[in-house]
Motif scaffolding. Structure first.
Motif, PDB file in Angstrom:
ATOM      1  N   TYR A  93      31.781  35.962  30.948  1.00  0.00           N
ATOM      2  CA  TYR A  93      32.991  35.029  30.936  1.00  0.00           C
ATOM      3  C   TYR A  93      32.673  33.647  30.096  1.00  0.00           C
ATOM      4  N   GLY A 185      39.780  32.180  37.674  1.00  0.00           N
ATOM      5  CA  GLY A 185      40.679  33.239  37.685  1.00  0.00           C
ATOM      6  C   GLY A 185      41.957  32.810  37.355  1.00  0.00           C
ATOM      7  N   ASP A 187      43.206  32.651  34.389  1.00  0.00           N
ATOM      8  CA  ASP A 187      43.814  33.730  33.217  1.00  0.00           C
ATOM      9  C   ASP A 187      44.522  34.858  33.770  1.00  0.00           C
ATOM     10  N   LEU A 188      44.327  35.107  35.250  1.00  0.00           N
ATOM     11  CA  LEU A 188      44.738  36.297  35.871  1.00  0.00           C
ATOM     12  C   LEU A 188      46.175  36.151  36.586  1.00  0.00           C
ATOM     13  N   LYS A 191      49.193  37.351  34.834  1.00  0.00           N
ATOM     14  CA  LYS A 191      49.068  38.815  35.006  1.00  0.00           C
ATOM     15  C   LYS A 191      49.581  39.468  36.472  1.00  0.00           C
ATOM     16  N   ILE A 192      49.074  38.830  37.302  1.00  0.00           N
ATOM     17  CA  ILE A 192      49.208  39.292  38.837  1.00  0.00           C
ATOM     18  C   ILE A 192      50.878  39.057  38.897  1.00  0.00           C
ATOM     19  N   PRO A 243      42.096  34.246  42.740  1.00  0.00           N
ATOM     20  CA  PRO A 243      41.349  35.441  41.879  1.00  0.00           C
ATOM     21  C   PRO A 243      40.250  35.081  41.510  1.00  0.00           C
ATOM     22  N   ARG A 245      36.185  34.215  40.279  1.00  0.00           N
ATOM     23  CA  ARG A 245      35.272  35.031  39.717  1.00  0.00           C
ATOM     24  C   ARG A 245      33.809  34.599  40.426  1.00  0.00           C
ATOM     25  N   THR A 266      39.012  37.367  45.659  1.00  0.00           N
ATOM     26  CA  THR A 266      38.166  38.328  45.114  1.00  0.00           C
ATOM     27  C   THR A 266      37.107  38.715  45.950  1.00  0.00           C
ATOM     28  N   ASP A 287      39.076  41.120  38.793  1.00  0.00           N
ATOM     29  CA  ASP A 287      39.930  41.450  37.629  1.00  0.00           C
ATOM     30  C   ASP A 287      41.023  42.524  37.629  1.00  0.00           C
ATOM     31  N   ASN A 288      40.985  43.153  38.655  1.00  0.00           N
ATOM     32  CA  ASN A 288      41.838  44.274  39.117  1.00  0.00           C
ATOM     33  C   ASN A 288      43.259  43.783  39.444  1.00  0.00           C
ATOM     34  N   VAL A 289      44.149  43.567  38.487  1.00  0.00           N
ATOM     35  CA  VAL A 289      45.409  42.901  38.716  1.00  0.00           C
ATOM     36  C   VAL A 289      46.196  43.547  39.681  1.00  0.00           C
TER      37      VAL A 289
END
Length: 337
Positions: A93, A185, A187-188, A191-192, A243, A245, A266, A287-289
């Protein structure tokens, strides 16, 4: 009476909050704690940072591992390991510039660990990593502490900000507090929220920093919050979403727990030490949305479960992560030097 010096570069991070909390707690005892601010640019050249510190009448110097070696003189040195950025799982990352910078940090941390009289880690995860990466096995575990008299459950029925936002009472409110970096996280988040849809709203704050706004139909940036508004925001939300990392501890997670909120975060680094999966919230695959969205839906549909988990989290913070406990454990360290 012992006098402890804390050299600090203001970085707008959890390390700043840790230092302010510890200094405040120490000064409420028989100890005296002093912060000396160091120029921000000197953080890129740690060997010269010690030149800005006046250690006259100081008994102990307490720094972090990224620069602690620079302050080693004839005084005992305590260093706290806040974040090991050398975890191999996080390498993919990083940008090239981060990798180059972190290779320097590796050498600085090694020097600090060797120079210190005592090395403190803020989680078991950090203890394990410092032994794995540096071969150092004598660190002391002291969890970061939360002021649970400040961060506590309070009744909030409407958004605690003077902003022109109309929120439907049917929406489930999520809250994220922290820097929206790749590491945390950020960037997630869109998406979530896209996976969750319009029945959910995420409010996000940059903690001590002013985050860039994330463009999404169901995300609202509330900017940098005062301490009072931060506590209100934790309480206004139904669920705290984080979320991340990589964390050394996870201060915002512990703050939300102290406010009696369930956590969706996470299953990595220090998070399992704070959040007990299935009791205080849910630990999701990195990373599992869909995993994050499904866990949020479970909590959103069960107010009783949210209350139960929030109550569990509040009790856990009081037992394991209180500010008073942290201060007393550091006093024990200082008295042994």
């Amino acid at each position: 009476m012992q006098k402890i010096l804390f050299p600090v570069i203001q970085a707008g991070s959890g390390t700043d909050i840790f230092t302010y909390n510890l200094v405040s707690g120490l000064n409420a005892t028989s100890m005296t704690a002093i912060i000396q601010y160091i120029p921000g640019w000197s953080g890129y050249i740690p060997p010269i940072m010690g030149k800005w510190c006046n250690t006259k009448d100081i008994n102990i110097i307490h720094a972090n591992t990224w620069s602690g070696f620079a302050f080693k003189r004839d005084k005992p040195l305590v260093v706290t390991e806040h974040l090991l950025v050398h975890d191999y799982g996080f390498k993919r990352y990083k940008t090239l510039s981060q990798r180059l910078y972190h290779s320097l940090i590796y050498q600085y941390e090694k020097r600090s660990i060797n120079a210190a009289d005592t090395v403190v880690c803020i989680s078991e995860y950090m203890q394990n990593k410092i032994e794995e990466i540096y071969g150092y096995s004598d660190s002391i575990l002291i969890y970061n502490g939360i002021d649970n008299t400040c961060f506590k459950p309070i009744s909030i029925t409407e958004i605690p900000l003077d902003v022109n936002i109309s929120i439907s009472p049917q929406k489930k409110i999520l809250f994220f507090s922290g820097n929206t970096t790749i590491r945390k996280g950020g960037d997630l988040l869109p998406k979530i929220m896209n996976e969750l849809g319009d029945d959910y709203l995420l409010l996000m704050s940059g903690g001590l920093r002013q985050n860039e706004k994330i463009k999404s139909r169901n995300i609202i940036s509330v900017g940098k919050l005062s301490l009072q508004d931060l506590v209100k925001m934790y309480n206004y939300a139904d669920i705290f979403l984080f979320p991340t990392r990589l964390e050394g501890f996870g201060l915002s997670v512990a703050e939300a727990m102290a406010c009696g909120k369930p956590i969706v975060t996470t299953d990595c680094s220090s998070m399992p030490e704070l959040v007990i999966d299935g009791k205080g919230g849910f630990l999701c695959e990195m990373d599992n949305v869909k995993d994050f969205a499904d866990s949020i839906r479970i909590l959103a549909e069960d107010s009783g479960l949210r209350r139960q988990m929030g109550t569990f989290n509040r009790a856990r913070v009081i037992e394991k992560f209180s500010l008073d406990r942290m201060v007393q454990e550091y006093i024990t360290v200082y008295k042994k030097l």
